[in-house]
Design a protein around this motif. Sequence first.
Motif, PDB file in Angstrom:
ATOM      1  N   LEU A 182       0.835  -1.214   0.000  1.00  0.00           N
ATOM      2  CA  LEU A 182       0.000   0.000   0.000  1.00  0.00           C
ATOM      3  C   LEU A 182       0.865   1.258   0.000  1.00  0.00           C
ATOM      4  CD1 LEU A 182      -2.714  -1.245   2.490  1.00  0.00           C
ATOM      5  CD2 LEU A 182      -3.205  -0.290   0.225  1.00  0.00           C
ATOM      6  N   GLN A 183       1.915   1.251   0.818  1.00  0.00           N
ATOM      7  CA  GLN A 183       2.773   2.433   0.911  1.00  0.00           C
ATOM      8  C   GLN A 183       3.537   2.662  -0.393  1.00  0.00           C
ATOM      9  OE1 GLN A 183       2.698   4.574   3.563  1.00  0.00           O
ATOM     10  NE2 GLN A 183       3.820   5.859   2.095  1.00  0.00           N
ATOM     11  N   GLU A 184       4.039   1.579  -0.997  1.00  0.00           N
ATOM     12  CA  GLU A 184       4.767   1.714  -2.261  1.00  0.00           C
ATOM     13  C   GLU A 184       3.866   2.287  -3.348  1.00  0.00           C
ATOM     14  OE1 GLU A 184       8.180   0.542  -3.603  1.00  0.00           O
ATOM     15  OE2 GLU A 184       8.244   1.460  -1.628  1.00  0.00           O
ATOM     16  N   LEU A 185       2.653   1.779  -3.423  1.00  0.00           N
ATOM     17  CA  LEU A 185       1.725   2.263  -4.447  1.00  0.00           C
ATOM     18  C   LEU A 185       1.443   3.752  -4.248  1.00  0.00           C
ATOM     19  CD1 LEU A 185      -0.703  -0.796  -4.585  1.00  0.00           C
ATOM     20  CD2 LEU A 185       0.742   0.014  -6.472  1.00  0.00           C
ATOM     21  N   LEU A 186       1.244   4.152  -2.995  1.00  0.00           N
ATOM     22  CA  LEU A 186       1.022   5.579  -2.701  1.00  0.00           C
ATOM     23  C   LEU A 186       2.231   6.405  -3.134  1.00  0.00           C
ATOM     24  CD1 LEU A 186      -0.557   5.953   0.858  1.00  0.00           C
ATOM     25  CD2 LEU A 186      -1.519   6.721  -1.329  1.00  0.00           C
ATOM     26  N   ASP A 187       3.427   5.920  -2.757  1.00  0.00           N
ATOM     27  CA  ASP A 187       4.656   6.656  -3.084  1.00  0.00           C
ATOM     28  C   ASP A 187       4.854   6.751  -4.597  1.00  0.00           C
ATOM     29  OD1 ASP A 187       5.074   6.852  -0.396  1.00  0.00           O
ATOM     30  OD2 ASP A 187       6.687   5.360  -0.296  1.00  0.00           O
ATOM     31  N   LEU A 188       4.332   5.766  -5.325  1.00  0.00           N
ATOM     32  CA  LEU A 188       4.492   5.768  -6.774  1.00  0.00           C
ATOM     33  C   LEU A 188       3.379   6.555  -7.466  1.00  0.00           C
ATOM     34  CD1 LEU A 188       5.556   2.022  -7.134  1.00  0.00           C
ATOM     35  CD2 LEU A 188       6.971   3.996  -7.754  1.00  0.00           C
ATOM     36  N   GLY A 189       2.552   7.218  -6.676  1.00  0.00           N
ATOM     37  CA  GLY A 189       1.537   8.100  -7.248  1.00  0.00           C
ATOM     38  C   GLY A 189       0.240   7.412  -7.620  1.00  0.00           C
ATOM     39  N   PHE A 190       0.001   6.231  -7.083  1.00  0.00           N
ATOM     40  CA  PHE A 190      -1.249   5.521  -7.380  1.00  0.00           C
ATOM     41  C   PHE A 190      -2.323   5.890  -6.366  1.00  0.00           C
ATOM     42  CE2 PHE A 190       1.549   3.184  -9.990  1.00  0.00           C
ATOM     43  CZ  PHE A 190       0.817   2.395 -10.838  1.00  0.00           C
ATOM     44  N   HIS A 191      -3.562   5.815  -6.820  1.00  0.00           N
ATOM     45  CA  HIS A 191      -4.701   5.856  -5.908  1.00  0.00           C
ATOM     46  C   HIS A 191      -4.795   4.449  -5.311  1.00  0.00           C
ATOM     47  CE1 HIS A 191      -8.816   6.817  -4.617  1.00  0.00           C
ATOM     48  NE2 HIS A 191      -9.048   5.545  -4.890  1.00  0.00           N
ATOM     49  N   THR A 192      -4.931   4.314  -4.005  1.00  0.00           N
ATOM     50  CA  THR A 192      -4.924   2.960  -3.432  1.00  0.00           C
ATOM     51  C   THR A 192      -6.274   2.589  -2.809  1.00  0.00           C
ATOM     52  OG1 THR A 192      -4.090   3.764  -1.317  1.00  0.00           O
ATOM     53  CG2 THR A 192      -2.454   2.987  -2.889  1.00  0.00           C
ATOM     54  N   ASP A 193      -6.587   1.322  -2.885  1.00  0.00           N
ATOM     55  CA  ASP A 193      -7.774   0.759  -2.245  1.00  0.00           C
ATOM     56  C   ASP A 193      -7.375  -0.533  -1.564  1.00  0.00           C
ATOM     57  OD1 ASP A 193     -10.342   2.205  -3.143  1.00  0.00           O
ATOM     58  OD2 ASP A 193      -9.216   1.965  -5.011  1.00  0.00           O
ATOM     59  N   ARG A 194      -7.985  -0.810  -0.411  1.00  0.00           N
ATOM     60  CA  ARG A 194      -7.803  -2.119   0.219  1.00  0.00           C
ATOM     61  C   ARG A 194      -9.183  -2.693   0.479  1.00  0.00           C
ATOM     62  NH1 ARG A 194      -4.611  -0.975   5.596  1.00  0.00           N
ATOM     63  NH2 ARG A 194      -5.586  -2.855   6.343  1.00  0.00           N
ATOM     64  N   ASP A 195      -9.335  -3.954   0.190  1.00  0.00           N
ATOM     65  CA  ASP A 195     -10.620  -4.618   0.407  1.00  0.00           C
ATOM     66  C   ASP A 195     -10.380  -5.754   1.392  1.00  0.00           C
ATOM     67  OD1 ASP A 195     -13.184  -5.608   0.234  1.00  0.00           O
ATOM     68  OD2 ASP A 195     -12.779  -6.774  -1.584  1.00  0.00           O
ATOM     69  N   GLU A 196     -10.874  -5.560   2.618  1.00  0.00           N
ATOM     70  CA  GLU A 196     -10.669  -6.568   3.661  1.00  0.00           C
ATOM     71  C   GLU A 196     -11.882  -7.471   3.759  1.00  0.00           C
ATOM     72  OE1 GLU A 196      -7.909  -3.861   6.634  1.00  0.00           O
ATOM     73  OE2 GLU A 196      -9.559  -5.057   7.449  1.00  0.00           O
ATOM     74  N   PHE A 197     -11.632  -8.731   3.939  1.00  0.00           N
ATOM     75  CA  PHE A 197     -12.743  -9.667   4.153  1.00  0.00           C
ATOM     76  C   PHE A 197     -12.258 -10.781   5.079  1.00  0.00           C
ATOM     77  CE2 PHE A 197     -11.229 -12.930   1.098  1.00  0.00           C
ATOM     78  CZ  PHE A 197     -10.350 -12.179   0.336  1.00  0.00           C
ATOM     79  N   VAL A 198     -13.194 -11.383   5.753  1.00  0.00           N
ATOM     80  CA  VAL A 198     -12.833 -12.400   6.746  1.00  0.00           C
ATOM     81  C   VAL A 198     -13.430 -13.733   6.333  1.00  0.00           C
ATOM     82  CG1 VAL A 198     -13.082 -13.115   9.168  1.00  0.00           C
ATOM     83  CG2 VAL A 198     -12.681 -10.705   8.608  1.00  0.00           C
ATOM     84  N   ASP A 199     -12.579 -14.754   6.344  1.00  0.00           N
ATOM     85  CA  ASP A 199     -13.043 -16.114   6.066  1.00  0.00           C
ATOM     86  C   ASP A 199     -12.174 -17.009   6.956  1.00  0.00           C
ATOM     87  OD1 ASP A 199     -13.995 -18.468   5.097  1.00  0.00           O
ATOM     88  OD2 ASP A 199     -13.297 -18.192   3.030  1.00  0.00           O
ATOM     89  N   GLY A 200     -12.513 -17.066   8.243  1.00  0.00           N
ATOM     90  CA  GLY A 200     -11.639 -17.730   9.219  1.00  0.00           C
ATOM     91  C   GLY A 200     -10.610 -16.742   9.736  1.00  0.00           C
ATOM     92  N   VAL A 201      -9.730 -16.247   8.850  1.00  0.00           N
ATOM     93  CA  VAL A 201      -8.804 -15.164   9.220  1.00  0.00           C
ATOM     94  C   VAL A 201      -9.070 -13.988   8.282  1.00  0.00           C
ATOM     95  CG1 VAL A 201      -6.983 -16.667  10.110  1.00  0.00           C
ATOM     96  CG2 VAL A 201      -6.997 -16.073   7.694  1.00  0.00           C
ATOM     97  N   ALA A 202      -8.387 -12.869   8.556  1.00  0.00           N
ATOM     98  CA  ALA A 202      -8.607 -11.667   7.730  1.00  0.00           C
ATOM     99  C   ALA A 202      -7.736 -11.719   6.474  1.00  0.00           C
ATOM    100  CB  ALA A 202      -8.290 -10.431   8.546  1.00  0.00           C
ATOM    101  N   PHE A 203      -8.331 -11.408   5.346  1.00  0.00           N
ATOM    102  CA  PHE A 203      -7.625 -11.294   4.070  1.00  0.00           C
ATOM    103  C   PHE A 203      -7.776  -9.863   3.573  1.00  0.00           C
ATOM    104  CE2 PHE A 203      -9.139 -15.640   4.391  1.00  0.00           C
ATOM    105  CZ  PHE A 203      -8.054 -16.402   3.984  1.00  0.00           C
ATOM    106  N   THR A 204      -6.801  -9.401   2.792  1.00  0.00           N
ATOM    107  CA  THR A 204      -6.896  -8.048   2.225  1.00  0.00           C
ATOM    108  C   THR A 204      -6.392  -8.039   0.785  1.00  0.00           C
ATOM    109  OG1 THR A 204      -6.350  -7.153   4.411  1.00  0.00           O
ATOM    110  CG2 THR A 204      -6.295  -5.613   2.565  1.00  0.00           C
ATOM    111  N   ASN A 205      -7.251  -7.722  -0.159  1.00  0.00           N
ATOM    112  CA  ASN A 205      -6.795  -7.439  -1.522  1.00  0.00           C
ATOM    113  C   ASN A 205      -6.313  -5.995  -1.563  1.00  0.00           C
ATOM    114  OD1 ASN A 205      -7.466  -9.917  -2.657  1.00  0.00           O
ATOM    115  ND2 ASN A 205      -9.487  -9.241  -3.349  1.00  0.00           N
ATOM    116  N   VAL A 206      -5.206  -5.770  -2.248  1.00  0.00           N
ATOM    117  CA  VAL A 206      -4.635  -4.429  -2.363  1.00  0.00           C
ATOM    118  C   VAL A 206      -4.678  -4.009  -3.831  1.00  0.00           C
ATOM    119  CG1 VAL A 206      -2.458  -3.148  -2.200  1.00  0.00           C
ATOM    120  CG2 VAL A 206      -3.133  -4.683  -0.340  1.00  0.00           C
ATOM    121  N   MET A 207      -5.147  -2.782  -4.088  1.00  0.00           N
ATOM    122  CA  MET A 207      -5.215  -2.324  -5.479  1.00  0.00           C
ATOM    123  C   MET A 207      -4.659  -0.908  -5.592  1.00  0.00           C
ATOM    124  SD  MET A 207      -8.434  -2.224  -8.129  1.00  0.00           S
ATOM    125  CE  MET A 207      -9.470  -0.984  -7.374  1.00  0.00           C
ATOM    126  N   GLY A 208      -3.885  -0.684  -6.634  1.00  0.00           N
ATOM    127  CA  GLY A 208      -3.423   0.667  -6.970  1.00  0.00           C
ATOM    128  C   GLY A 208      -3.921   1.011  -8.356  1.00  0.00           C
TER     129      GLY A 208
END
Length: 265
Positions: free
Chosen positions: A65-91
């Motif tokens: 997430l930090q690298e994408l921000l530093d590279l000038g991307f708009h960032t999104d994180r999508d968290e979901f739980v299925d037993g444990v927490a997962f996070t898709n990261v998008m720039g």
Amino acid sequence: MLAWIVTGVCLFYLLVNFLLLHWAGVKPLARFINDENHLNATLARLLKPRWPGSLGHSQVRDFLLQELLDLGFHTDRDEFVDGVAFTNVMGTINPEAPNFLLLCCHYDTENLTDVEGYLGATDGAVSCAILLNMAKTLGPYLREELRKRLDIGLALVFFDGHEPMPTDRKDSSALRGSKRFVRMETLPLESIELAIALNFIGAPAQAYMSHYDNTYMLHNRLAEIELDLRESGQLAPCHLLFQKLKDHDLPDDHYPFLDEGNLVY
Ligand SMILES: *[C@@H]1O[C@H](CO)[C@@H](O)[C@H](O)[C@H]1NC(C)=O
Ligand SMILES: *[C@@H]1O[C@H](CO)[C@@H](O)[C@H](O)[C@H]1NC(C)=O
């Protein structure tokens, strides 16, 4: 092994750079400088056990997430739980664009009980490092030229939950992150012009073949670009990487996109 990875991936991201510029219909305005230090440093940050729920996993997620921000991307994180927490990261660049080129990889590793400290170098890490390195190399173009083209956007997606969890069947990828991305339409599916999934990159004998008839032309275009680069002496000597051949495919993060009729490569 690592040296091979670096040689192979440098060519790969160079080719993806060309594909992106070709798609945007522009000629490269400047020479892009191959930044191998950045590739090595990025890979080093990813090479740690990073199964969902582990410390390495949250460190890698935050790093992406930090690298994408530093590279000038708009960032999104999508968290979901299925037993444990997962996070898709998008720039994204031009997040409101009606058409996207989507490049994806997965950043999680499997929690292997029989291999201590499993790093998943070719199974995810190298592909993720390539995406960030490509974003770095293309930075001036992405921040200046592509920003003026509101009709097209670039999305870099780092899926989580690719690997099976201890409670899943062992013989298949779980693809939780990519399935979720498609189901939730994190990006509207109809806006995705082409999805390219990167995985299993970095083996010494790496070669890329075409897996789908409807993207065979694109594959051959990349093969021709490789030949041109070789002829003009811009590639370090190594075996032919993009081969104009067809091969069977392996289930990976592009499968959910295929099911929805998207063009994938
Ligand atoms: C990157 O890492 C590879 C493999 O360890 C090494 O051969 C190469 O010299 C490194 N490149 C730079 C610029 O440090
Ligand atoms: C991962 O593996 C370790 C060691 O086998 C185990 O203690 C831990 O519960 C596992 N964690 C998950 C989330 O699977």
